[in-house]
Design a protein around this motif. Sequence first.
Motif, PDB file in Angstrom:
ATOM      1  N   ILE A  53       0.862  -1.181   0.000  1.00 17.85           N
ATOM      2  CA  ILE A  53       0.000   0.000   0.000  1.00 17.85           C
ATOM      3  C   ILE A  53       0.897   1.229   0.000  1.00 17.85           C
ATOM      4  O   ILE A  53       1.916   1.268   0.694  1.00 17.85           O
ATOM      5  CB  ILE A  53      -0.901   0.032   1.249  1.00 17.85           C
ATOM      6  N   TYR A  92      -1.424  -0.615  -4.058  1.00 18.07           N
ATOM      7  CA  TYR A  92      -2.681   0.081  -3.776  1.00 18.07           C
ATOM      8  C   TYR A  92      -2.397   1.506  -3.315  1.00 18.07           C
ATOM      9  O   TYR A  92      -1.723   1.729  -2.304  1.00 18.07           O
ATOM     10  CB  TYR A  92      -3.484  -0.688  -2.719  1.00 18.07           C
ATOM     11  N   ALA A  94      -3.788   5.039  -1.902  1.00 14.48           N
ATOM     12  CA  ALA A  94      -4.888   5.323  -0.991  1.00 14.48           C
ATOM     13  C   ALA A  94      -5.639   6.615  -1.307  1.00 14.48           C
ATOM     14  O   ALA A  94      -5.043   7.640  -1.641  1.00 14.48           O
ATOM     15  CB  ALA A  94      -4.361   5.389   0.440  1.00 14.48           C
ATOM     16  N   ASP A  96      -7.935   8.196   1.249  1.00 19.91           N
ATOM     17  CA  ASP A  96      -8.312   7.891   2.630  1.00 19.91           C
ATOM     18  C   ASP A  96      -9.245   8.952   3.218  1.00 19.91           C
ATOM     19  O   ASP A  96      -9.022   9.464   4.310  1.00 19.91           O
ATOM     20  CB  ASP A  96      -7.046   7.765   3.485  1.00 19.91           C
ATOM     21  N   TYR A 130      -7.167   2.101  -3.046  1.00 17.92           N
ATOM     22  CA  TYR A 130      -7.813   1.910  -1.748  1.00 17.92           C
ATOM     23  C   TYR A 130      -8.736   3.093  -1.524  1.00 17.92           C
ATOM     24  O   TYR A 130      -8.321   4.251  -1.681  1.00 17.92           O
ATOM     25  CB  TYR A 130      -6.775   1.854  -0.627  1.00 17.92           C
ATOM     26  N   CYS A 136     -13.432   3.708  -5.727  1.00 18.38           N
ATOM     27  CA  CYS A 136     -12.830   2.533  -6.369  1.00 18.38           C
ATOM     28  C   CYS A 136     -13.460   2.245  -7.722  1.00 18.38           C
ATOM     29  O   CYS A 136     -12.757   1.983  -8.707  1.00 18.38           O
ATOM     30  CB  CYS A 136     -12.962   1.314  -5.462  1.00 18.38           C
ATOM     31  N   SER A 148      -9.310  -3.244  -6.492  1.00 19.68           N
ATOM     32  CA  SER A 148      -9.728  -2.302  -5.458  1.00 19.68           C
ATOM     33  C   SER A 148      -9.625  -2.920  -4.072  1.00 19.68           C
ATOM     34  O   SER A 148      -9.931  -4.098  -3.876  1.00 19.68           O
ATOM     35  CB  SER A 148     -11.183  -1.862  -5.680  1.00 19.68           C
ATOM     36  N   PHE A 149      -9.195  -2.092  -3.126  1.00 18.90           N
ATOM     37  CA  PHE A 149      -9.142  -2.422  -1.704  1.00 18.90           C
ATOM     38  C   PHE A 149     -10.146  -1.469  -1.058  1.00 18.90           C
ATOM     39  O   PHE A 149      -9.902  -0.273  -0.965  1.00 18.90           O
ATOM     40  CB  PHE A 149      -7.717  -2.209  -1.200  1.00 18.90           C
ATOM     41  N   SER A 151     -12.598   0.432   1.521  1.00 15.26           N
ATOM     42  CA  SER A 151     -12.603   0.876   2.927  1.00 15.26           C
ATOM     43  C   SER A 151     -14.017   0.802   3.499  1.00 15.26           C
ATOM     44  O   SER A 151     -14.603   1.809   3.905  1.00 15.26           O
ATOM     45  CB  SER A 151     -12.051   2.298   3.041  1.00 15.26           C
ATOM     46  N   GLN A 173     -12.303  -4.206   3.551  1.00 20.06           N
ATOM     47  CA  GLN A 173     -11.925  -3.929   4.946  1.00 20.06           C
ATOM     48  C   GLN A 173     -13.197  -3.792   5.785  1.00 20.06           C
ATOM     49  O   GLN A 173     -14.001  -2.894   5.541  1.00 20.06           O
ATOM     50  CB  GLN A 173     -11.114  -2.632   4.958  1.00 20.06           C
ATOM     51  N   ASN A 191     -10.002  -8.171   6.766  1.00 21.10           N
ATOM     52  CA  ASN A 191     -10.501  -8.009   5.403  1.00 21.10           C
ATOM     53  C   ASN A 191     -11.021  -9.317   4.841  1.00 21.10           C
ATOM     54  O   ASN A 191     -10.540 -10.392   5.204  1.00 21.10           O
ATOM     55  CB  ASN A 191      -9.376  -7.525   4.470  1.00 21.10           C
TER      56      ASN A 191
END
Length: 432
Positions: A53, A92, A94, A96, A130, A136, A148-149, A151, A173, A191
Amino acid sequence: MVTPQRAQALKDAGYKYIGRYLFNPSSTSLPEKQIQPGELATIKEYGLRCFPIFQTWSRSADYFSYNQGTSDAFKAIEWAQYHGFKAGTIIYFAVDYDAMDGEVTDYVVPHFRGVMRTIGENSSYGVGVYGPRNVCQRVADAGYAAASFVSDMSSGFSGNLGYPMPTNWAFDQIATVTVGSGSGAIEIDNNIASGRDTGQGDFDAGSYTDGLDVDLDKATYQDMMLTDVQNYLTSIGVPETGGDGWTDSDWATLGGISTTKAFELVLSADWLFTSLARQLKLRKALIQAPVLWELRKLNPLDFVADEAVEHGLKDDSSTGWGQIFAWVTVDARNYCMQQGIINGTPLTDSDVRAVWDDLQDPTYNIRSVSYLTLYNSYQLGIARPSLTTSLADTQALLARYNGTGDDAQQYGRELIGLYNVLENYNQLSRNK
């Protein structure tokens, strides 16, 4: 940090994949946020896998832009190589915070365009994102992320509420939990994995970063550097304004750039010169010197030539910050592709006008200057420029930037002095 005890606890609890940060911009906060020495070896030893990440700030819209995405991608490539992540690894990047849809359009998507272009051209890695579900999906729809990660722990984010899971989701997540006990205890974000990305279970030895250039310490050196640049250029007949037979007033009216303005433009892109120099492992003054010179030496004939191309009266002209011809750029980029230095689709004569248009973008133009420098070493039959290239070879490369013949040799003699001024302050910055 995933220690052997924590790795065993995670494995015993059924975990397979571990997301870890490539880089921690803070030297004091969360000291183990970044992958620690020996940690990836531990992950491998216990049969676990790691996905990387990248995040520095990423918590407000004003962080995101095309240039910031380009800068982040260069840093991520360097850190991924430093830690030993193999080709094909998805990194990934971020987002955030709860980005509104309009912010995704105006800030986040251009940011990932810069990320994707840089990762694609300068590495063998992939791009992941992320963030909230909408972010995403929007980045994926634009073609700028392979996975995609999500959140989803941020359940109150408007970018999650009412949006389906992104079609390319790899990790979701969902909760913060503690796994293990005693020395094996570790707090994690739990996750769900779709299987789209299984991370990496083996790692290379890693690459070095010693001796590479860093961003200029502007607070300490900018004013002194400008003074030395002005003094040097004046000493070879290039005053602060005017020159080349133009009166100051005519020169200014026709769009000439002063030494100070040219210097400020180069420093505004210092992050890019640094990134390219670190990626290509050469001295950034070798890229800076011709760009600064060409900006300062812009004259009305350059603008007339550009207008002729724009109106279809000419096929090509030397253009942009580095005053490069498109046909030369085509040759330089093709050479670098053939050598495996950059990735891309080979260019042909039919691409000259599109490349000329791209050269109007300073980022593309400066990148092309760096690739032309490598191509010029091939044309001269000398070693590819490095951190230890001799002054004689450096002068030869600077001369070749202007072609061949007596005028080119004079160009090299003039630019080696400018190179030395710039390199002096770059060296002071990297040795602090």
